[in-house]
Design an enzyme around this catalytic site. Sequence first.
Site, PDB file in Angstrom:
ATOM      1  N   SER A 138       0.839  -1.197   0.000  1.00  0.00           N
ATOM      2  CA  SER A 138       0.000   0.000   0.000  1.00  0.00           C
ATOM      3  C   SER A 138       0.871   1.242   0.000  1.00  0.00           C
ATOM      4  O   SER A 138       1.936   1.256   0.617  1.00  0.00           O
ATOM      5  CB  SER A 138      -0.930   0.050   1.213  1.00  0.00           C
ATOM      6  N   LYS A 210      -4.712  -6.623   3.491  1.00  0.00           N
ATOM      7  CA  LYS A 210      -4.640  -5.496   2.539  1.00  0.00           C
ATOM      8  C   LYS A 210      -6.029  -5.165   1.990  1.00  0.00           C
ATOM      9  O   LYS A 210      -6.375  -3.993   1.805  1.00  0.00           O
ATOM     10  CB  LYS A 210      -3.673  -5.817   1.397  1.00  0.00           C
ATOM     11  N   HIS A 213      -7.660  -3.191   4.547  1.00  0.00           N
ATOM     12  CA  HIS A 213      -7.066  -1.845   4.498  1.00  0.00           C
ATOM     13  C   HIS A 213      -7.792  -1.010   3.438  1.00  0.00           C
ATOM     14  O   HIS A 213      -8.178   0.136   3.657  1.00  0.00           O
ATOM     15  CB  HIS A 213      -5.569  -1.936   4.175  1.00  0.00           C
ATOM     16  N   ASN A 214      -7.994  -1.612   2.267  1.00  0.00           N
ATOM     17  CA  ASN A 214      -8.656  -0.877   1.192  1.00  0.00           C
ATOM     18  C   ASN A 214     -10.127  -0.601   1.511  1.00  0.00           C
ATOM     19  O   ASN A 214     -10.653   0.457   1.167  1.00  0.00           O
ATOM     20  CB  ASN A 214      -8.530  -1.639  -0.130  1.00  0.00           C
ATOM     21  N   GLU A 217     -10.070   2.220   3.666  1.00  0.00           N
ATOM     22  CA  GLU A 217      -9.727   3.367   2.796  1.00  0.00           C
ATOM     23  C   GLU A 217     -10.994   3.898   2.099  1.00  0.00           C
ATOM     24  O   GLU A 217     -11.228   5.113   2.070  1.00  0.00           O
ATOM     25  CB  GLU A 217      -8.700   2.882   1.769  1.00  0.00           C
TER      26      GLU A 217
HETATM   27  C1  6PG Z   1      -3.095   1.437  -1.760  1.00  0.00           C
HETATM   28  C2  6PG Z   1      -4.333   1.655  -2.590  1.00  0.00           C
HETATM   29  C3  6PG Z   1      -4.195   0.935  -3.897  1.00  0.00           C
HETATM   30  C4  6PG Z   1      -5.135   1.436  -4.963  1.00  0.00           C
HETATM   31  C5  6PG Z   1      -6.562   1.118  -4.692  1.00  0.00           C
HETATM   32  C6  6PG Z   1      -7.515   1.994  -5.447  1.00  0.00           C
HETATM   33  O1  6PG Z   1      -3.250   0.919  -0.663  1.00  0.00           O
HETATM   34  O2  6PG Z   1      -2.021   1.807  -2.220  1.00  0.00           O
HETATM   35  O3  6PG Z   1      -5.442   1.159  -1.929  1.00  0.00           O
HETATM   36  O4  6PG Z   1      -4.282  -0.415  -3.615  1.00  0.00           O
HETATM   37  O5  6PG Z   1      -4.955   2.779  -5.193  1.00  0.00           O
HETATM   38  O6  6PG Z   1      -6.747  -0.205  -5.110  1.00  0.00           O
HETATM   39  O7  6PG Z   1      -8.716   1.366  -5.344  1.00  0.00           O
HETATM   40  P1  6PG Z   1      -9.996   1.782  -6.156  1.00  0.00           P
HETATM   41  O8  6PG Z   1      -9.564   1.989  -7.588  1.00  0.00           O
HETATM   42  O9  6PG Z   1     -10.894   0.605  -6.001  1.00  0.00           O
HETATM   43  O10 6PG Z   1     -10.482   3.036  -5.528  1.00  0.00           O
END
Ligand code: 6PG
Length: 509
Positions: A138, A210, A213-214, A217
């Site tokens: 990430s 992870k 985590h997303n 996010e």
């Molecule tokens: C990270 C981000 C990375 C990516 C996302 C974007 O942790 O660096 O989460 O994994 O930018 O996958 O996700 P979306 O395109 O689904 O918003």
Amino acid sequence: MSDLTKLCDIGLIGLGVMGKNLALNLADNGYSVAAFDLDAGRVNAAVAQDEAERGSQDPRLVPCQSFEDLLSKTKQSRIIILSIPAGKPVDSVCSQLLALGLNLDDIVVDTGNSLWSDTVEREASYQGKFVFFSCAVSGGEVGARFGPSLMPSGDETAWARLAPVLEAISAKVDAKTGLPLVNNEPGNPVKEGEPCVTYIGPAGAGHYVKMVHNGIEYADMQLICEAYDYMRNALSMQPKEIAAVLREWNKGELNSYLIEISAEVLEQYDPETGKPIVDVIVDKAGQKGTGLWTAVSSLQVGSAATAIAQAVFSRALSSIKTQRVAASKIYKAPAKASFSEEEKQEQIKHLHDALYCAKICAYAQGFDLMKMAAKEQGWTLDYAKIAKIWRAGCIIRAVFLQSITEAYQRDAELENLLLDGFFAEQISKFEGSWREAIIGSIKAGIPMPAINSSLSYYDSFRTAVLPANLLQGQRDFFGAHTFERTDKPAGEKYHLEWSLPERPLVKIS
Ligand code: 6PG
């Protein structure tokens, strides 16, 4: 200094933004990298950037023309890092490498956003051929270049070999303060501090963590967007003014990378029209799938990740723009209220507190989800360590993660973050304001689904008796699904014969 007449320390396949930056990060940390991409232009660009940054006397990226070339240029007991799109490309590259001759002690590391269950299957299917290991990354392109947060999982012997490499390239935090140690200068990586990498567990566990985590996010981003929406459309504030509020918030509990970049986006003007850039960006959210996987998994394991799921739904609603435009012509928004400066400031304070409380809930949900999934999969996850490696490098990095780290250090078996003393105190302090913000949004007709669903999560979580007693009665009525009694031992099942006039109670088991 590396000697390129020798074999490279590491092979790296895939030189998109993430792969190229991981390669340069490895090079900064003294590793020589045999680099390959199906697009030769990307190979040349990566090698040229390495030479430009390090000087032609000390190049560390070695261009490869094919998979075969890469295998021949990488040291035996190979470490091959894949930075390629998740899904089929991972299987395709693995089988091509295997056909060219991978050895039992070669490690192939998948750093993409792979679905965790695919990783479990891959590890099993390549067993006895080579070691398939995963290391979720990430931090976006800057993280990959100067220090990402890493979530490795799989074979423990492979981890022992990979640990020094991954620790070197990861983000670092100050051990005393928990704050990121940053140096975004090529060739000068941060060496001191605690590395933002920890062994997560068996195959799949790292990709699961992870994924969550997303999911967090997604929730975190949605919460910020809801606060922005209220300031913009109910309080009639300009993007720049909102950016100033976010910058102020970034000095306190809400300090985070996502707040910081949101302020930057709001301060930016469109080079073509001179309008705030946010006003020329179409309001349709994209997604690659990790938030959706998190929401699906939460439904499957029975963990109420409402803010995360709501964030996915909000992206879906944003994407039906044509219908929304049509509906906006049919349904009127509530009349816009005007606020004095004092009232406006009061509402901004409510929004801050609502955002903070909802954020606590979103993280509580993410950690609860990991706990439930770990139970199901038989993983032993260390939540304090997971919170620790999210303190820097990753997209959800925030001061707040130090408080989560400390909560799990106080009690490794903590059932839910909302049961921790510190977070309980925080919520009680700001709860009134959280409710006020939602009342304001309802009156103004500004949707705040994630902030709102977080409050419902909290209200459900803190309620000793929920109306599920009535629900169990309904289920028993139409389907004889039985119920437990409050005055009898747990596990004893009862049914009422609803169709008989006397409605006798029957003990089922
Ligand atoms: C990270 C981000 C990375 C990516 C996302 C974007 O942790 O660096 O989460 O994994 O930018 O996958 O996700 P979306 O395109 O689904 O918003």
